[in-house]
Design an enzyme around this catalytic site. Structure first.
Site, PDB file in Angstrom:
ATOM      1  N   HIS A 109       0.871  -1.192   0.000  1.00 43.76           N
ATOM      2  CA  HIS A 109       0.000   0.000   0.000  1.00 43.76           C
ATOM      3  C   HIS A 109       0.895   1.224   0.000  1.00 43.76           C
ATOM      4  O   HIS A 109       1.298   1.723   1.046  1.00 43.76           O
ATOM      5  CB  HIS A 109      -0.916  -0.024   1.227  1.00 43.76           C
ATOM      6  N   GLU A 131     -11.361   3.144   5.901  1.00 49.79           N
ATOM      7  CA  GLU A 131     -10.376   4.051   6.511  1.00 49.79           C
ATOM      8  C   GLU A 131     -11.167   5.115   7.257  1.00 49.79           C
ATOM      9  O   GLU A 131     -11.126   5.201   8.481  1.00 49.79           O
ATOM     10  CB  GLU A 131      -9.489   4.677   5.439  1.00 49.79           C
ATOM     11  N   HIS A 167      -9.665   1.007  -1.491  1.00 55.84           N
ATOM     12  CA  HIS A 167      -9.601   1.607  -0.158  1.00 55.84           C
ATOM     13  C   HIS A 167     -11.004   1.511   0.440  1.00 55.84           C
ATOM     14  O   HIS A 167     -11.974   1.953  -0.185  1.00 55.84           O
ATOM     15  CB  HIS A 167      -9.202   3.084  -0.255  1.00 55.84           C
ATOM     16  N   HIS A 184       1.314   4.884  -2.369  1.00 54.82           N
ATOM     17  CA  HIS A 184       0.956   5.772  -3.483  1.00 54.82           C
ATOM     18  C   HIS A 184       2.240   6.467  -3.909  1.00 54.82           C
ATOM     19  O   HIS A 184       2.841   7.181  -3.109  1.00 54.82           O
ATOM     20  CB  HIS A 184      -0.080   6.804  -3.034  1.00 54.82           C
ATOM     21  N   ASP A 188       1.795   3.875   2.922  1.00 51.48           N
ATOM     22  CA  ASP A 188       0.747   4.698   2.304  1.00 51.48           C
ATOM     23  C   ASP A 188       1.341   5.882   1.526  1.00 51.48           C
ATOM     24  O   ASP A 188       1.583   5.785   0.330  1.00 51.48           O
ATOM     25  CB  ASP A 188      -0.240   5.159   3.382  1.00 51.48           C
ATOM     26  N   ASP A 189       1.553   7.006   2.202  1.00 53.64           N
ATOM     27  CA  ASP A 189       2.144   8.215   1.604  1.00 53.64           C
ATOM     28  C   ASP A 189       3.290   8.661   2.508  1.00 53.64           C
ATOM     29  O   ASP A 189       3.153   9.614   3.280  1.00 53.64           O
ATOM     30  CB  ASP A 189       1.086   9.320   1.487  1.00 53.64           C
TER      31      ASP A 189
END
Length: 337
Positions: free
Chosen positions: A19, A202, A199, A21, A280-281
């Protein structure tokens, strides 16, 4: 603090990141450099201003900055530099395989051609395999705040590259955009042969996880935190062994949880769910995958066996062929022998 033994164990463990991005690995230093290269004015004048902007209190504030930062990505070289920088950083955390999301619609709608974005990323992926020994799969994400029709347009636009993607994803603002909004689009993606990610859970309710899993038939749930509010759903996820890609530091940064001790990762492990830890980011959320493992281990008092299980889950939950998964699991066994 994780003790030095655990920190060492985390560093030694081969890991997959499921996961991530790629646009979310955009460090302020690189953003400023590309803005200068492309002669683009950013709202921040100094690196300190840029770093200060990386503080936000919810998903929407983050998304606003995330899309703003993307403005400086214009050329194939930009996307190549962004992707290679992430892969080099992942290598430092002993990541052996990555399944990365990217958001073509966020680029095409500002006039950057699909091929410029995709070819730049793919070139860096090839270099990462050759020079860093990291295998990477690309997942094309649809933006859920846009329409299903826009998603179909992207599917047509991307046709020439379909053999370059392992699957599709669904990201951006979750609340108010349930999985079933994209039911026909995902049906078409399944027919094409794509793996299906979404997603869900969340910020959205447990019903979104249920829809993604039972109505859409996804192969993997990204985040999935709120499934824990629905015991029947937890049983289904356990029985199906559907991977969950948890992102602890992201959850903390976006105020999905207000304390890392409230991360569901340990409870999910204890209930036999196929949970993984991811970043994630990472440029925005205070840490790459190694730091996510360390901080989560510390907050939840994870055992060495649980850390090893998370690393194993990261390969088991991947879209790699069975033989490659077995080889990676054997490399975990070697690393702890």
């Amino acid at each position: 603090m994780t003790n030095s033994h655990q920190t060492d164990l985390i560093a030694r463990l081969p890991k997959a990141e499921l996961h991530l991005h790629i646009e979310g690995s955009f460090e302020p230093e690189l953003m400023m450099a590309l803005a200068a290269r492309n002669k683009i004015d950013l709202p921040f004048k100094t690196l300190e201003d840029a770093k200060a902007a990386y503080n936000f209190s919810n998903l929407q504030e983050f998304l606003d900055l995330y899309y703003q930062g993307m403005q400086v990505l214009r050329t194939e070289e930009d996307f190549f530099d962004l992707t290679l920088a992430y892969l080099q950083r992942a290598k430092a955390d002993n990541v052996r395989h990555v399944e990365m999301f990217y958001d073509p619609q966020a680029h095409t709608e500002r006039g950057v051609p699909f091929g410029v974005v995709t070819d730049g990323i793919l070139a860096a992926i090839r270099k990462g395999e050759q020079e860093l020994g990291i295998s990477s799969y690309l997942i094309m994400s649809f933006l859920r705040h846009l329409s299903e029709e826009d998603g179909f347009d992207l599917l047509v636009e991307s046709e020439r590259w379909h053999d370059k993607f392992v699957g599709v994803g669904l990201d951006s603002s979750e609340v108010g955009h349930p999985p079933l909004k994209f039911e026909r689009l995902y049906q078409r993606c399944a027919e094409i042969g794509f793996k299906l990610c979404m997603h869900a859970g969340e910020e959205g309710p447990p019903s979104y996880v249920r829809e993604a899993l039972l109505d859409i038939g996804v192969d993997r749930i990204d985040h999935g935190n709120r499934c824990m509010e629905d015991p029947e759903l937890v049983s289904i996820i356990r029985d199906m062994q559907v991977p969950l890609t948890n992102c602890p530091l992201s959850n903390l940064s976006l105020c999905v949880i207000d304390d890392l001790k409230k991360s569901p990762v340990k409870a999910q492990l204890e209930q036999g769910l196929l949970v993984t830890v991811n970043s994630d980011d990472p440029a925005y959320f205070g840490g790459y995958i190694g730091r996510n493992y360390e901080k989560t281990a510390e907050a939840l008092d994870l055992s060495n066996d649980q850390l090893i299980q998370l690393a194993r889950n990261s390969f088991t939950g991947s879209f790699l062929p069975e033989a490659a998964i077995k080889a990676h699991l054997a490399s975990i066994d070697e690393s702890i022998a």
